[in-house]
Design an enzyme around this catalytic site. Structure first.
Site, PDB file in Angstrom:
ATOM      1  N   GLY A  33       0.966  -1.107  -0.172  1.00 19.78           N
ATOM      2  CA  GLY A  33       0.010   0.011   0.054  1.00 19.78           C
ATOM      3  C   GLY A  33       0.920   1.226   0.157  1.00 19.78           C
ATOM      4  CB  SER A  34      -0.094   4.614  -0.790  1.00 21.75           C
ATOM      5  OG  SER A  34      -1.220   5.098   0.131  1.00 21.75           O
ATOM      6  CB  CYS A  35      -0.012   4.515   4.235  1.00 21.43           C
ATOM      7  SG  CYS A  35      -0.991   5.585   3.711  1.00 21.43           S
ATOM      8  CG  PHE A  36       1.345   0.039   6.778  1.00 22.38           C
ATOM      9  CD1 PHE A  36       0.634   0.717   7.464  1.00 22.38           C
ATOM     10  CD2 PHE A  36       0.650  -1.186   7.068  1.00 22.38           C
ATOM     11  CE1 PHE A  36      -0.474   1.028   8.085  1.00 22.38           C
ATOM     12  CE2 PHE A  36      -0.274  -1.259   7.889  1.00 22.38           C
ATOM     13  CZ  PHE A  36      -1.034  -0.312   8.140  1.00 22.38           C
ATOM     14  CG  ASP A  54       3.720   6.447   6.298  1.00 19.86           C
ATOM     15  OD1 ASP A  54       4.280   7.295   5.567  1.00 19.86           O
ATOM     16  OD2 ASP A  54       2.271   6.534   6.457  1.00 19.86           O
TER      17      ASP A  54
END
Ligand SMILES: NC(=O)c1ccc[n+]([C@@H]2O[C@H](COP(=O)([O-])OP(=O)(O)OC[C@H]3O[C@@H](n4cnc5c(N)ncnc54)[C@H](O)[C@@H]3O)[C@@H](O)[C@H]2O)c1
Length: 421
Positions: free
Chosen positions: A259-262, A265
């Site tokens: 995904g685009s986050c974990f 980040d």
């Protein structure tokens, strides 16, 4: 309220549609004119359940998309929701945040009105104060401004529900007046509101994502051990998750997080720590376990097929999880790249994400249904937990050999081997 939202990605679109539903007047400012045209015709540029309906209810009434920043002069609130992608060394690329901040400063220059400028993008602690505030003030002589960080916790695939019914709302603000104004926007949500300073709010978002990623990698590590012991990690984690101090969420062992986050980040948080002279060994391990999982799938395939060169492999599921067309950092993409490196021929299928995957991997052969992808395949790998894959059974008989490996626990077919079960 008049609300300007900068960036029409997952976060900006959901924020716009939901605030419009709550009766606010929304200007959605997006630099990509194709997206603006689509949105103004009532269609969403991304797939998210319920979003098309909300957009068509409000577009042209209290929601308008535009490429032009001038309209933000009439706003009470300005939310920055632009992307913060990863750079190759893990640092966060803040170019879009800088550019949006500059454009805001130029647009509100010399205005006498008060504006609350709120960062929603996920950023390294210190970004709001060292970049956003400085840039806006550099390009605007207006001093009647309030700044805040208000991180977003929505999950793609459940974004509207998550936005309207959050577990909590975090408002990081260094002045009470601006914090109170932002709180008034969220008071109807009936969820706890946490007031912090700006840097604490930035860190809450990073720490939350790092915690969730850690739970996933922990379950995968336990799963990899359980497989060697011949026991079922899902029974084990069911017993673990019933402890209220742990809770049952994010304990599903499998192919790892994407995904685009974990991934971005956690990479960014590692860089933040490194620059402070601290070695974040736990966070590094979380990433290492996550990178291991797609390789385990390929090892299992080798164990069953031997050399994969020239073999035809059906990959079912390309999105990083079900209910989205987002393939950013999807484990399926890592597996496909490994398969291609080994000389295998990939036959891919995903109910929503094929177009995005074809843009990412040129020449990828995508099929319009699972049955066609499975026909004559030497093996099949299930990479996304789409419910339709749980119903596949007879379709596997179309394969040349019934080698089925799953990276997500979904199939009830007896011939399936799981990545860690
Ligand atoms: N996607 C998620 O599930 C999610 C959840 C929580 C937080 N976040 C964070 O929110 C932020 C946005 O994420 P996203 O997934 O919506 O990103 P995205 O890449 O899908 O969308 C960002 C949009 O901003 C536009 N944009 C870039 N620069 C601009 C500018 N200067 N002016 C106007 N528009 C501009 C881009 O064209 C793009 O449409 C990121 O920091 C992300 O980490 C994302």
């Amino acid at each position: 309220m008049m609300i300007s939202i900068i960036g029409a990605g997952y976060v900006g679109l959901i924020l716009s549609a939901c605030f419009a539903k709550m009766g606010h007047f929304i200007r959605l400012i997006e630099s990509d004119s194709n997206k603006v045209d689509m949105i103004n015709s009532g269609r969403s540029p991304i797939y998210e359940p319920g979003l098309d309906g909300l957009l068509s209810d409000h577009i042209g009434k209290n929601l308008i998309a535009t490429t032009c920043y001038n309209s933000i002069r009439e706003s009470d609130f300005i939310f920055i929701c632009v992307g913060t992608p990863s750079m190759p060394n893990g640092d966060t690329d803040l170019t879009m945040v800088a550019s949006a901040s500059r454009s805001i400063g130029e647009a509100i220059n010399e205005s006498k009105e008060f504006y609350a400028i709120i960062l929603k993008s996920t950023v390294p602690p210190g970004t709001t104060e060292n970049l956003v505030i400085r840039k806006v003030l550099k390009y605007s002589s207006t001093s009647n401004l309030g700044f805040a960080m208000n991180p977003e916790f929505l999950r793609e695939g459940h974004a509207i529900e998550d936005f309207m019914h959050p577990d909590r709302t975090v408002i990081g603000c260094n002045d009470t007046h601006t914090g109170d104004l932002i709180e008034s926007l969220y008071k109807s949500f009936n969820a706890p509101i946490i007031r912090t300073n700006i840097m604490e709010a930035e860190m809450i978002k990073y720490a939350s994502n790092a915690m969730l990623a850690t739970k996933i990698s922990f379950s995968n590590e336990i799963g990899n051990i359980c497989k060697r012991l011949g026991i079922d990690v899902y029974n084990v984690m069911k017993g673990v998750g019933m402890d209220h101090r742990i809770n049952p969420h994010f304990l599903d062992a499998g192919a790892g997080f994407g995904g685009s986050c974990f991934p971005k980040d956690i990479a960014s948080l590692i860089r933040v720590a490194e620059k402070l002279g601290y070695d974040p060994s736990l966070l590094r391990s979380v990433v290492r376990v996550n990178e291991k999982q797609p390789k385990i799938i390929i090892e299992l395939l080798h164990n069953k097929l031997g050399d994969i060169h020239g073999k035809s492999i059906a990959v079912l599921g390309l999105a990083f999880k079900k209910d989205t067309d987002d393939i950013r950092e999807s484990r399926a993409i890592s597996v496909i790249r490994e398969l291609e490196r080994g000389g295998a021929r990939v036959k891919a299928y995903d109910p929503l994400a094929s177009n995005n995957a074809c843009k990412e991997i040129s020449g990828l052969k995508c099929y319009s249904n699972a049955k066609d992808a499975l026909k004559d395949a030497d093996a099949c790998i299930i990479m996304t937990e789409w419910p339709e894959f749980s119903e596949l059974d007879e379709e596997f008989n179309l394969m040349k050999s019934k080698v089925i490996i799953e990276g997500r626990r979904i199939s009830s077919c007896s011939d399936v081997e799981g990545i860690c079960w």
